[in-house]
Design a protein around this motif. Structure first.
Motif, PDB file in Angstrom:
ATOM      1  N   PRO A 126       0.830  -1.210   0.000  1.00 26.79           N
ATOM      2  CA  PRO A 126       0.000   0.000   0.000  1.00 26.79           C
ATOM      3  C   PRO A 126       0.862   1.257   0.000  1.00 26.79           C
ATOM      4  O   PRO A 126       1.872   1.326   0.698  1.00 26.79           O
ATOM      5  N   VAL A 127       0.465   2.242  -0.790  1.00 34.51           N
ATOM      6  CA  VAL A 127       1.181   3.511  -0.862  1.00 34.51           C
ATOM      7  C   VAL A 127       0.175   4.655  -0.765  1.00 34.51           C
ATOM      8  O   VAL A 127      -0.845   4.651  -1.456  1.00 34.51           O
ATOM      9  N   VAL A 128       0.448   5.611   0.099  1.00 36.07           N
ATOM     10  CA  VAL A 128      -0.378   6.812   0.225  1.00 36.07           C
ATOM     11  C   VAL A 128       0.417   7.991  -0.319  1.00 36.07           C
ATOM     12  O   VAL A 128       1.554   8.228   0.102  1.00 36.07           O
ATOM     13  N   LEU A 129      -0.178   8.715  -1.263  1.00 39.21           N
ATOM     14  CA  LEU A 129       0.478   9.860  -1.886  1.00 39.21           C
ATOM     15  C   LEU A 129      -0.201  11.135  -1.385  1.00 39.21           C
ATOM     16  O   LEU A 129      -1.406  11.316  -1.568  1.00 39.21           O
ATOM     17  N   ILE A 130       0.562  11.995  -0.755  1.00 39.49           N
ATOM     18  CA  ILE A 130       0.026  13.245  -0.215  1.00 39.49           C
ATOM     19  C   ILE A 130       0.454  14.381  -1.134  1.00 39.49           C
ATOM     20  O   ILE A 130       1.647  14.599  -1.350  1.00 39.49           O
ATOM     21  N   GLN A 131      -0.536  15.094  -1.666  1.00 39.92           N
ATOM     22  CA  GLN A 131      -0.264  16.092  -2.693  1.00 39.92           C
ATOM     23  C   GLN A 131      -0.733  17.476  -2.253  1.00 39.92           C
ATOM     24  O   GLN A 131      -1.789  17.628  -1.635  1.00 39.92           O
ATOM     25  N   ALA A 132       0.071  18.496  -2.583  1.00 43.44           N
ATOM     26  CA  ALA A 132      -0.264  19.882  -2.252  1.00 43.44           C
ATOM     27  C   ALA A 132      -0.803  20.594  -3.487  1.00 43.44           C
ATOM     28  O   ALA A 132      -0.199  20.531  -4.563  1.00 43.44           O
ATOM     29  N   GLY A 133      -1.924  21.277  -3.331  1.00 43.17           N
ATOM     30  CA  GLY A 133      -2.575  21.922  -4.468  1.00 43.17           C
ATOM     31  C   GLY A 133      -1.826  23.119  -5.007  1.00 43.17           C
ATOM     32  O   GLY A 133      -2.014  23.516  -6.165  1.00 43.17           O
ATOM     33  N   MET A 134      -0.959  23.737  -4.197  1.00 43.69           N
ATOM     34  CA  MET A 134      -0.226  24.935  -4.610  1.00 43.69           C
ATOM     35  C   MET A 134       1.263  24.636  -4.783  1.00 43.69           C
ATOM     36  O   MET A 134       2.102  25.513  -4.653  1.00 43.69           O
ATOM     37  N   ASP A 135       1.582  23.406  -5.098  1.00 43.12           N
ATOM     38  CA  ASP A 135       2.967  22.974  -5.242  1.00 43.12           C
ATOM     39  C   ASP A 135       3.559  23.524  -6.534  1.00 43.12           C
ATOM     40  O   ASP A 135       3.015  23.297  -7.615  1.00 43.12           O
ATOM     41  N   SER A 136       4.685  24.235  -6.442  1.00 44.06           N
ATOM     42  CA  SER A 136       5.339  24.778  -7.628  1.00 44.06           C
ATOM     43  C   SER A 136       6.589  23.989  -8.012  1.00 44.06           C
ATOM     44  O   SER A 136       7.229  24.301  -9.011  1.00 44.06           O
ATOM     45  N   LEU A 137       6.932  22.983  -7.223  1.00 48.22           N
ATOM     46  CA  LEU A 137       8.163  22.232  -7.468  1.00 48.22           C
ATOM     47  C   LEU A 137       7.912  20.911  -8.186  1.00 48.22           C
ATOM     48  O   LEU A 137       8.744  20.479  -8.992  1.00 48.22           O
ATOM     49  N   VAL A 138       6.815  20.250  -7.881  1.00 45.76           N
ATOM     50  CA  VAL A 138       6.499  18.979  -8.533  1.00 45.76           C
ATOM     51  C   VAL A 138       5.131  19.077  -9.188  1.00 45.76           C
ATOM     52  O   VAL A 138       4.260  19.817  -8.746  1.00 45.76           O
ATOM     53  N   MET A 139       4.955  18.321 -10.257  1.00 45.46           N
ATOM     54  CA  MET A 139       3.733  18.375 -11.053  1.00 45.46           C
ATOM     55  C   MET A 139       2.746  17.293 -10.627  1.00 45.46           C
ATOM     56  O   MET A 139       3.146  16.145 -10.384  1.00 45.46           O
ATOM     57  N   PRO A 140       1.461  17.618 -10.564  1.00 45.14           N
ATOM     58  CA  PRO A 140       0.454  16.610 -10.184  1.00 45.14           C
ATOM     59  C   PRO A 140       0.389  15.440 -11.155  1.00 45.14           C
ATOM     60  O   PRO A 140      -0.031  14.347 -10.789  1.00 45.14           O
ATOM     61  N   ARG A 141       0.835  15.650 -12.378  1.00 49.21           N
ATOM     62  CA  ARG A 141       0.804  14.584 -13.376  1.00 49.21           C
ATOM     63  C   ARG A 141       1.603  13.372 -12.926  1.00 49.21           C
ATOM     64  O   ARG A 141       1.261  12.230 -13.249  1.00 49.21           O
ATOM     65  N   GLY A 142       2.672  13.600 -12.180  1.00 54.93           N
ATOM     66  CA  GLY A 142       3.487  12.497 -11.704  1.00 54.93           C
ATOM     67  C   GLY A 142       2.712  11.569 -10.798  1.00 54.93           C
ATOM     68  O   GLY A 142       2.818  10.336 -10.904  1.00 54.93           O
ATOM     69  N   VAL A 143       1.912  12.132  -9.905  1.00 58.06           N
ATOM     70  CA  VAL A 143       1.087  11.326  -9.007  1.00 58.06           C
ATOM     71  C   VAL A 143       0.047  10.547  -9.808  1.00 58.06           C
ATOM     72  O   VAL A 143      -0.204   9.365  -9.554  1.00 58.06           O
ATOM     73  N   GLU A 144      -0.560  11.206 -10.796  1.00 59.15           N
ATOM     74  CA  GLU A 144      -1.590  10.552 -11.611  1.00 59.15           C
ATOM     75  C   GLU A 144      -1.006   9.349 -12.358  1.00 59.15           C
ATOM     76  O   GLU A 144      -1.612   8.263 -12.379  1.00 59.15           O
ATOM     77  N   LEU A 145       0.153   9.541 -12.970  1.00 62.93           N
ATOM     78  CA  LEU A 145       0.771   8.447 -13.723  1.00 62.93           C
ATOM     79  C   LEU A 145       1.194   7.308 -12.800  1.00 62.93           C
ATOM     80  O   LEU A 145       1.051   6.127 -13.150  1.00 62.93           O
ATOM     81  N   PHE A 146       1.696   7.647 -11.628  1.00 57.21           N
ATOM     82  CA  PHE A 146       2.115   6.633 -10.665  1.00 57.21           C
ATOM     83  C   PHE A 146       0.920   5.798 -10.218  1.00 57.21           C
ATOM     84  O   PHE A 146       1.003   4.570 -10.135  1.00 57.21           O
ATOM     85  N   MET A 147      -0.194   6.449  -9.940  1.00 60.48           N
ATOM     86  CA  MET A 147      -1.381   5.733  -9.467  1.00 60.48           C
ATOM     87  C   MET A 147      -1.951   4.818 -10.548  1.00 60.48           C
ATOM     88  O   MET A 147      -2.576   3.802 -10.236  1.00 60.48           O
ATOM     89  N   GLN A 148      -1.753   5.170 -11.807  1.00 55.30           N
ATOM     90  CA  GLN A 148      -2.196   4.287 -12.881  1.00 55.30           C
ATOM     91  C   GLN A 148      -1.408   2.984 -12.892  1.00 55.30           C
ATOM     92  O   GLN A 148      -1.942   1.929 -13.257  1.00 55.30           O
ATOM     93  N   LYS A 149      -0.146   3.065 -12.463  1.00 55.42           N
ATOM     94  CA  LYS A 149       0.718   1.880 -12.458  1.00 55.42           C
ATOM     95  C   LYS A 149       0.655   1.116 -11.132  1.00 55.42           C
ATOM     96  O   LYS A 149       1.015  -0.061 -11.075  1.00 55.42           O
ATOM     97  N   VAL A 150       0.193   1.800 -10.077  1.00 60.62           N
ATOM     98  CA  VAL A 150       0.122   1.195  -8.746  1.00 60.62           C
ATOM     99  C   VAL A 150      -1.327   1.302  -8.263  1.00 60.62           C
ATOM    100  O   VAL A 150      -1.704   2.253  -7.560  1.00 60.62           O
ATOM    101  N   PRO A 151      -2.172   0.374  -8.643  1.00 62.67           N
ATOM    102  CA  PRO A 151      -3.609   0.496  -8.357  1.00 62.67           C
ATOM    103  C   PRO A 151      -3.960   0.532  -6.883  1.00 62.67           C
ATOM    104  O   PRO A 151      -5.030   1.033  -6.510  1.00 62.67           O
ATOM    105  N   GLN A 152      -3.103   0.020  -6.024  1.00 66.78           N
ATOM    106  CA  GLN A 152      -3.396   0.030  -4.592  1.00 66.78           C
ATOM    107  C   GLN A 152      -3.008   1.357  -3.935  1.00 66.78           C
ATOM    108  O   GLN A 152      -3.221   1.559  -2.730  1.00 66.78           O
ATOM    109  N   ALA A 153      -2.451   2.281  -4.720  1.00 64.40           N
ATOM    110  CA  ALA A 153      -2.058   3.587  -4.179  1.00 64.40           C
ATOM    111  C   ALA A 153      -3.289   4.467  -3.972  1.00 64.40           C
ATOM    112  O   ALA A 153      -4.244   4.424  -4.745  1.00 64.40           O
ATOM    113  N   ARG A 154      -3.239   5.287  -2.915  1.00 63.15           N
ATOM    114  CA  ARG A 154      -4.311   6.236  -2.617  1.00 63.15           C
ATOM    115  C   ARG A 154      -3.721   7.646  -2.501  1.00 63.15           C
ATOM    116  O   ARG A 154      -2.553   7.797  -2.173  1.00 63.15           O
ATOM    117  N   LYS A 155      -4.563   8.655  -2.750  1.00 62.04           N
ATOM    118  CA  LYS A 155      -4.095  10.032  -2.706  1.00 62.04           C
ATOM    119  C   LYS A 155      -4.859  10.831  -1.656  1.00 62.04           C
ATOM    120  O   LYS A 155      -6.079  10.730  -1.542  1.00 62.04           O
TER     121      LYS A 155
END
Length: 241
Positions: A179-208
């Motif tokens: 199991p993996v939990v991904l915590i994402q910040a809505g105002m993040d200027s350093l990392v792109m939300p697309r990375g989390v989306e692509l990761f979750m597509q490959k890791v179906p048990q991941a949650r955000k």
């Protein structure tokens, strides 16, 4: 709980002559550093207790690479603002490859990357990754007083190694079965939300878990967001025990 100070940060080895500049040949080096720490320290002192990983930002990228290389060590993982896709300012892959060729031909791996800055003793809260000025000022004061904690600008070599790690993470994410939990910040200027989306597509048990009203350093947000963040992290960690 165990904390690892990454190579080139703080008092760890691996620094360049300029203490505020960070360099790495490959993120695989970080992964093997972590494995040494897990093998020689954590496993020997944890008496067989289940291991749960908590990583932030660059640590999230290292953590993902580690779970892909050593899938049976940790029971679960929580990644806070993970660096799964860096914000490159819209630079195309073609331009990035040109910069990489230039870096290799001119041996500029340890030079400051374009767009990066050196550590300055004047604070710049507005452009920081924190929302709490009091917490920003507290940390900044400590950094000014100790040059070991002034790592700030990324070298060209580090940037290229980080971009290579992004590709590797997504190519091998299917190897992560815990199991993996991904915590994402809505105002993040350093990392792109697309990375989390692509990761979750490959890791179906991941949650955000989403924190819309926070910058990259959610733990340095305003009190209400920060309290919720730490409560959520602790609940997630406890749920895996």
């Amino acid at each position: 709980m165990y904390f690892l100070e990454q190579r080139g940060y703080g008092y760890s080895e691996g620094k360049l002559a300029e203490p505020d500049l960070v360099y790495i040949d490959s993120f695989d080096t970080y992964v093997e550093d972590l494995n040494e720490f897990v093998t020689k320290v954590i496993k020997q002192e944890s008496a067989g207790l289940p291991l749960i990983m908590l990583s932030h930002s660059m640590g999230g990228a290292i953590g993902a690479l580690y779970l892909e290389s050593y899938p049976d060590v940790f029971k679960a993982a929580v990644f806070s603002s993970p660096m799964l896709k860096m914000n490159t300012g819209g630079m195309s892959r073609f331009k990035i490859n040109l910069v990489k060729v230039y870096m290799l031909l001119m041996h500029k791996q340890k030079s400051l990357s374009p767009g990066q800055k050196r550590f300055a003793t004047e604070p710049d809260f507005e452009n920081s990754s924190a929302l709490s000025k009091a917490r920003f000022d507290y940390v900044f004061k400590m950094r000014v007083s100790d040059y070991h904690y002034q790592t700030f600008g990324a070298s060209l070599g580090w940037v290229m190694a980080a971009l290579d790690s992004e590709k590797k993470i997504l190519e091998n994410a299917y190897k992560i079965k815990i199991p993996v939990v991904l915590i994402q910040a809505g105002m993040d200027s350093l990392v792109m939300p697309r990375g989390v989306e692509l990761f979750m597509q490959k890791v179906p048990q991941a949650r955000k878990l989403m924190y819309e009203d926070s910058k990259h350093e959610i733990f340095n947000a305003h009190d209400d967001v920060r309290k919720k963040y730490f409560n959520d992290v602790l609940e997630e960690l406890n749920s895996f025990l």
